[in-house]
Structure formats: C-alpha cells, structure tokens
Design a protein around this motif. Structure first.
Motif, PDB file in Angstrom:
ATOM      1  N   THR A  58       0.827  -1.207   0.000  1.00 19.60           N
ATOM      2  CA  THR A  58       0.000   0.000   0.000  1.00 19.60           C
ATOM      3  C   THR A  58       0.859   1.254   0.000  1.00 19.60           C
ATOM      4  OG1 THR A  58      -1.754  -1.173   1.177  1.00 19.60           O
ATOM      5  CG2 THR A  58      -1.839   1.230   1.210  1.00 19.60           C
ATOM      6  N   ALA A  78      -6.041   8.792  -2.256  1.00 15.83           N
ATOM      7  CA  ALA A  78      -6.732   7.634  -1.681  1.00 15.83           C
ATOM      8  C   ALA A  78      -7.572   6.929  -2.738  1.00 15.83           C
ATOM      9  CB  ALA A  78      -7.621   8.081  -0.514  1.00 15.83           C
ATOM     10  N   ALA A  81      -5.264   5.107  -5.237  1.00 11.82           N
ATOM     11  CA  ALA A  81      -4.591   3.965  -4.618  1.00 11.82           C
ATOM     12  C   ALA A  81      -5.575   2.871  -4.215  1.00 11.82           C
ATOM     13  CB  ALA A  81      -3.788   4.422  -3.400  1.00 11.82           C
ATOM     14  N   ILE A  83      -7.704   2.942  -1.571  1.00 12.20           N
ATOM     15  CA  ILE A  83      -7.732   2.768  -0.118  1.00 12.20           C
ATOM     16  C   ILE A  83      -8.611   3.843   0.507  1.00 12.20           C
ATOM     17  CG2 ILE A  83      -5.459   1.669  -0.017  1.00 12.20           C
ATOM     18  CD1 ILE A  83      -4.260   4.344   0.752  1.00 12.20           C
ATOM     19  N   SER A  84      -8.952   3.647   1.776  1.00  9.83           N
ATOM     20  CA  SER A  84      -9.765   4.638   2.476  1.00  9.83           C
ATOM     21  C   SER A  84      -8.901   5.817   2.912  1.00  9.83           C
ATOM     22  CB  SER A  84     -10.421   4.011   3.705  1.00  9.83           C
ATOM     23  OG  SER A  84      -9.431   3.710   4.688  1.00  9.83           O
ATOM     24  N   LYS A  85      -9.551   6.928   3.228  1.00 14.18           N
ATOM     25  CA  LYS A  85      -8.812   8.097   3.715  1.00 14.18           C
ATOM     26  C   LYS A  85      -8.128   7.778   5.043  1.00 14.18           C
ATOM     27  CE  LYS A  85     -11.895  11.429   1.493  1.00 14.18           C
ATOM     28  NZ  LYS A  85     -12.901  12.508   1.701  1.00 14.18           N
ATOM     29  N   THR A  87      -6.967   4.845   6.022  1.00  9.94           N
ATOM     30  CA  THR A  87      -5.766   4.054   5.739  1.00  9.94           C
ATOM     31  C   THR A  87      -4.664   4.950   5.195  1.00  9.94           C
ATOM     32  OG1 THR A  87      -7.045   2.051   5.298  1.00  9.94           O
ATOM     33  CG2 THR A  87      -4.822   2.162   4.356  1.00  9.94           C
ATOM     34  N   LEU A  88      -5.033   5.876   4.324  1.00 11.18           N
ATOM     35  CA  LEU A  88      -4.040   6.783   3.744  1.00 11.18           C
ATOM     36  C   LEU A  88      -3.357   7.609   4.831  1.00 11.18           C
ATOM     37  CD1 LEU A  88      -2.678   8.040   1.260  1.00 11.18           C
ATOM     38  CD2 LEU A  88      -4.542   9.728   1.227  1.00 11.18           C
ATOM     39  N   GLU A 182      -4.768  -2.554  -6.217  1.00 10.84           N
ATOM     40  CA  GLU A 182      -3.823  -3.346  -5.085  1.00 10.84           C
ATOM     41  C   GLU A 182      -4.312  -4.613  -5.021  1.00 10.84           C
ATOM     42  OE1 GLU A 182      -4.287  -2.117  -0.711  1.00 10.84           O
ATOM     43  OE2 GLU A 182      -3.780  -1.315  -0.662  1.00 10.84           O
TER      44      GLU A 182
END
Length: 200
Positions: A58, A78, A81, A83-85, A87-88, A182
């Motif tokens: 990630t 985000a 990629a 992914i969630s904010k 996680t970012l 991903e």
C-alpha cells in the motif's frame, strides 16, 4: 489444509457445497482466479522488491500515485490507490517519517491537504521502480508483449469498477474502463517461495 489444495480441488469443493443453489459458476471461477493471481503477484513483489526497502504494498502504491500525478489532494490519492482516507492517513505518517513524502496545506482551501514526494522520495522511486518493473517482467515472462497488452486491456475493460450506480443488493457498483488500484514460486535469488493511473 486449505492452502495446499489446487484450484481445481477448491472449485470442486465449492460446487459440492453450493449444491443446487443457482449461481454463475464460470463467473465465480473467473473472479476467484483473478484474485488468486493478483495475490500471488503481490506477494512475489513484496518479497522480492519491497521487503528490502521495508515498504508495504500500500505504501508503494501511494508513492507511485504521487510520483506519477505529482502534487495531489489526499482524497484523490486515496481514490487512485484504492484505499480509504483513514488508511491513507497512517500510510502518509509512515512515509513522512521516512522523509519520502510531504504534506502541505491547500493554498485556497484550508480543509484540504496536498501530498508530494520529497527529493528523497523522487530518488527512491527512480531507484526502486526499475527493480519493481524487472519483477513485473519476470512474473509475465510466459507472455508476449502483445499478450501482455491484451491482458491489461481485457482486465481493465472487464474487471474494473468503482462503487457507484448499479445497485446489487446492498452493494452499488459501476463498471469503468480504467483499471483498479492493489504466492507463486520464488524467483532465484529472492525470498519469495495503478484508479485512473495504472497501479504498479
């Protein structure tokens, strides 16, 4: 053990378990095998390239997105990629602490944050990405350039989607023409047994 079963065995077991339940078996098998292939490639790249740089998959994808797009809002990074904010936020903290990424306030909207690579981050990507691409070439060594293009275009057109529009139960999905964000045998000498931007 589940990890030791072949794909064919797994498909037979699933068919036996589902019995007479009306499902689309070919589509189920296609998605399952796409997932298995993606997981195998990801594991190989993590073990062969990213482990030496102490990076998660990630974190590398976030660096890739910012490297390609240049300075970008966190919400866009985000999304690209996949992914969630939340996680970012954690990934950005880690990359900041390593001197690879920087945050800056948006010049006209204080609610927004911009991300960009530091000089060290730029140098890191120029150094690491060629090695990453070498492993991409390794895992696709059995395909010609034309077959790789066909696979990329076919995957983009057939499996890409974003969470909007078409409702299916409680899930809302929208087909799109862009690719999403991903463990196979290890390459000799290794430890292994890209949104609108094509993710690495």
């Amino acid at each position: 053990m589940p990890g030791h079963r072949s794909i064919t065995e797994a498909e037979k077991l699933a068919a036996a378990k589902l019995g007479g339940i009306p499902i689309r078996r070919e589509q189920m098998a296609a998605v399952a095998n796409i997932y298995r292939a993606a997981s195998a490639v990801r594991q190989h790249l993590e073990n062969s390239v990213l482990r030496g740089s102490d990076l998660t998959w990630t974190a590398f994808v976030v660096l890739w997105v910012v490297w390609v797009w240049g300075e970008s809002e966190t919400r866009h990074v985000a999304e690209e990629a996949g992914i969630s904010k939340g996680t970012l936020t954690g990934v950005v903290r880690t990359l900041e602490s390593r001197g690879l990424l920087r945050r800056a306030d948006h010049p006209s909207d204080g609610r927004l944050v911009l991300l960009s690579l530091t000089d060290e981050g730029e140098e890191f990507m120029r150094r690491v990405f060629p090695a990453f691409n070498e492993e991409e070439a390794f895992v696709t060594a059995g395909l010609s350039d034309a077959e790789c293009r066909s696979l990329a275009e076919g995957s983009s057109a057939r499996t890409g989607f974003s969470p909007r529009r078409r409702e299916s139960g409680n899930t809302v999905v929208t087909p799109t023409t862009g690719p999403g964000p991903e463990p196979g045998a290890g390459r000799p000498g290794t430890t292994a047994g890209r949104g609108h931007v094509t993710a690495p």
